[in-house]
Design a protein around this motif. Structure first.
Motif, PDB file in Angstrom:
ATOM      1  N   ALA A  86     -22.009   3.699   2.633  1.00 39.03           N
ATOM      2  CA  ALA A  86     -21.879   5.158   2.771  1.00 39.03           C
ATOM      3  C   ALA A  86     -20.474   5.627   2.401  1.00 39.03           C
ATOM      4  N   LEU A  87     -19.460   4.869   2.767  1.00 36.75           N
ATOM      5  CA  LEU A  87     -18.082   5.239   2.424  1.00 36.75           C
ATOM      6  C   LEU A  87     -17.855   5.178   0.914  1.00 36.75           C
ATOM      7  N   PHE A  88     -18.455   4.195   0.233  1.00 36.06           N
ATOM      8  CA  PHE A  88     -18.360   4.154  -1.229  1.00 36.06           C
ATOM      9  C   PHE A  88     -19.024   5.386  -1.833  1.00 36.06           C
ATOM     10  N   PHE A 102       0.825  -1.207   0.000  1.00 33.80           N
ATOM     11  CA  PHE A 102       0.000   0.000   0.000  1.00 33.80           C
ATOM     12  C   PHE A 102       0.861   1.260   0.000  1.00 33.80           C
ATOM     13  N   ARG A 103       1.944   1.254   0.757  1.00 32.40           N
ATOM     14  CA  ARG A 103       2.820   2.431   0.837  1.00 32.40           C
ATOM     15  C   ARG A 103       3.411   2.800  -0.511  1.00 32.40           C
ATOM     16  N   ARG A 104       3.675   1.784  -1.345  1.00 34.07           N
ATOM     17  CA  ARG A 104       4.216   2.056  -2.683  1.00 34.07           C
ATOM     18  C   ARG A 104       3.172   2.673  -3.610  1.00 34.07           C
ATOM     19  N   CYS A 105       1.891   2.485  -3.289  1.00 32.57           N
ATOM     20  CA  CYS A 105       0.822   2.931  -4.177  1.00 32.57           C
ATOM     21  C   CYS A 105       0.182   4.254  -3.761  1.00 32.57           C
ATOM     22  N   VAL A 106       0.225   4.563  -2.481  1.00 29.91           N
ATOM     23  CA  VAL A 106      -0.512   5.700  -1.935  1.00 29.91           C
ATOM     24  C   VAL A 106       0.475   6.744  -1.419  1.00 29.91           C
ATOM     25  N   ARG A 154      -5.679  10.458   2.800  1.00 30.22           N
ATOM     26  CA  ARG A 154      -6.470   9.987   3.940  1.00 30.22           C
ATOM     27  C   ARG A 154      -7.164   8.681   3.566  1.00 30.22           C
ATOM     28  N   THR A 155      -7.025   7.686   4.415  1.00 25.97           N
ATOM     29  CA  THR A 155      -7.668   6.390   4.207  1.00 25.97           C
ATOM     30  C   THR A 155      -9.162   6.497   4.498  1.00 25.97           C
ATOM     31  N   VAL A 156      -9.980   6.040   3.561  1.00 31.23           N
ATOM     32  CA  VAL A 156     -11.420   6.036   3.732  1.00 31.23           C
ATOM     33  C   VAL A 156     -11.884   4.665   4.227  1.00 31.23           C
ATOM     34  N   LEU A 157     -11.340   3.588   3.644  1.00 25.84           N
ATOM     35  CA  LEU A 157     -11.786   2.238   3.963  1.00 25.84           C
ATOM     36  C   LEU A 157     -10.647   1.253   3.764  1.00 25.84           C
ATOM     37  N   VAL A 158     -10.516   0.322   4.690  1.00 27.26           N
ATOM     38  CA  VAL A 158      -9.636  -0.843   4.554  1.00 27.26           C
ATOM     39  C   VAL A 158     -10.483  -2.042   4.952  1.00 27.26           C
ATOM     40  N   THR A 159     -10.595  -3.018   4.064  1.00 27.39           N
ATOM     41  CA  THR A 159     -11.420  -4.186   4.378  1.00 27.39           C
ATOM     42  C   THR A 159     -10.961  -5.401   3.582  1.00 27.39           C
ATOM     43  N   ARG A 160     -11.237  -6.550   4.137  1.00 33.21           N
ATOM     44  CA  ARG A 160     -11.017  -7.790   3.401  1.00 33.21           C
ATOM     45  C   ARG A 160     -12.112  -7.929   2.362  1.00 33.21           C
ATOM     46  N   CYS A 161     -11.785  -8.590   1.269  1.00 34.01           N
ATOM     47  CA  CYS A 161     -12.792  -8.844   0.241  1.00 34.01           C
ATOM     48  C   CYS A 161     -12.433 -10.122  -0.497  1.00 34.01           C
ATOM     49  N   GLN A 162     -13.362 -10.565  -1.302  1.00 36.72           N
ATOM     50  CA  GLN A 162     -13.175 -11.752  -2.129  1.00 36.72           C
ATOM     51  C   GLN A 162     -13.602 -11.414  -3.545  1.00 36.72           C
ATOM     52  N   ASP A 211      -6.837 -14.461  -0.398  1.00 42.00           N
ATOM     53  CA  ASP A 211      -7.482 -13.347   0.284  1.00 42.00           C
ATOM     54  C   ASP A 211      -7.080 -12.025  -0.364  1.00 42.00           C
ATOM     55  N   TYR A 212      -8.013 -11.099  -0.373  1.00 41.15           N
ATOM     56  CA  TYR A 212      -7.771  -9.778  -0.931  1.00 41.15           C
ATOM     57  C   TYR A 212      -7.992  -8.740   0.160  1.00 41.15           C
ATOM     58  N   LEU A 213      -7.237  -7.657   0.086  1.00 42.56           N
ATOM     59  CA  LEU A 213      -7.424  -6.544   1.000  1.00 42.56           C
ATOM     60  C   LEU A 213      -7.618  -5.292   0.149  1.00 42.56           C
ATOM     61  N   LEU A 214      -8.702  -4.587   0.398  1.00 41.14           N
ATOM     62  CA  LEU A 214      -9.085  -3.412  -0.378  1.00 41.14           C
ATOM     63  C   LEU A 214      -8.788  -2.152   0.430  1.00 41.14           C
ATOM     64  N   LEU A 215      -8.113  -1.214  -0.197  1.00 40.69           N
ATOM     65  CA  LEU A 215      -7.811   0.092   0.397  1.00 40.69           C
ATOM     66  C   LEU A 215      -8.447   1.157  -0.487  1.00 40.69           C
ATOM     67  N   LEU A 216      -9.235   2.022   0.124  1.00 39.72           N
ATOM     68  CA  LEU A 216      -9.888   3.110  -0.591  1.00 39.72           C
ATOM     69  C   LEU A 216      -9.485   4.425   0.057  1.00 39.72           C
ATOM     70  N   THR A 217      -8.981   5.351  -0.760  1.00 36.82           N
ATOM     71  CA  THR A 217      -8.711   6.709  -0.311  1.00 36.82           C
ATOM     72  C   THR A 217      -9.601   7.637  -1.130  1.00 36.82           C
ATOM     73  N   ARG A 218      -9.496   8.924  -0.911  1.00 36.46           N
ATOM     74  CA  ARG A 218     -10.295   9.878  -1.704  1.00 36.46           C
ATOM     75  C   ARG A 218      -9.822   9.934  -3.155  1.00 36.46           C
ATOM     76  N   ARG A 219      -8.613   9.443  -3.433  1.00 32.38           N
ATOM     77  CA  ARG A 219      -8.068   9.514  -4.792  1.00 32.38           C
ATOM     78  C   ARG A 219      -7.810   8.169  -5.443  1.00 32.38           C
ATOM     79  N   ARG A 220      -7.738   7.091  -4.668  1.00 33.35           N
ATOM     80  CA  ARG A 220      -7.202   5.848  -5.200  1.00 33.35           C
ATOM     81  C   ARG A 220      -7.901   4.614  -4.620  1.00 33.35           C
TER      82      ARG A 220
END
Length: 150
Positions: free
Chosen positions: A131-133, A29-33, A38-46, A55-64
């Motif tokens: 709501a975060l989406f 994540f550090r290489r990408c963001v 500001r982090t909006v959401l971090v969650t596991r997903c499939q 396993d997948y981990l999703l990171l959502l910011t206001r830009r990425r």
């Protein structure tokens, strides 16, 4: 401490992602963001179309939007998706509040349609993710959504 570091762990805790998981994915994540995002959401997903891929981990910011994958057998990490929100098309999400599930679908720059299933666990958490989406994808300025210059 930068903005990303200050907001990442509370966002992960909100969706009950273990510290050990966030620690493994953090270097990717550090290489990408950028540090000032500001982090909006971090969650596991499939991925519903490929349930045995790990396993997948999703990171959502206001830009990425960044999605990492951890393989089941060797627990190796790889970057699955890394895109600015303005480069994503046909972003949709649906929520099944009773089951506590949110499905996010996006079309990336390469034209591939990606689907991610988030098992929130309870209706309140699923509603919060929905709501975060909305905050991230709908609250963008009109010129950013259309791709036009500001």
């Amino acid at each position: 401490m930068d903005v990303f570091s200050r907001t990442f762990l509370p966002a992960a805790a909100e969706t009950a992602v273990p510290i050990s998981t966030t620690s493994r994915h953090m270097p990717v994540f550090r290489r990408c963001v950028s540090p000032n995002e500001r982090t909006v959401l971090v969650t596991r997903c499939q991925r519903p179309d490929q349930p045995m891929q790990g396993d997948y981990l999703l990171l959502l910011t206001r830009r990425r939007l960044v999605v990492t994958q951890e393989t089941l057998l060797w627990r190796r990490l790889r970057l699955h998706l890394n895109s600015e929100l303005r480069h994503l098309d046909h972003v949709t999400w649906t929520t099944d509040s009773r089951a506590g599930i949110v499905e996010l679908a996006v079309t990336a720059v390469d034209g591939i349609r990606e689907r991610f299933l988030i098992k929130a666990g309870d209706p309140a958490r699923a509603s919060r993710i929905e709501a975060l989406f909305g905050y991230a994808f709908l609250a963008r300025p009109l010129d950013a959504r259309s791709g036009a210059a500001a």
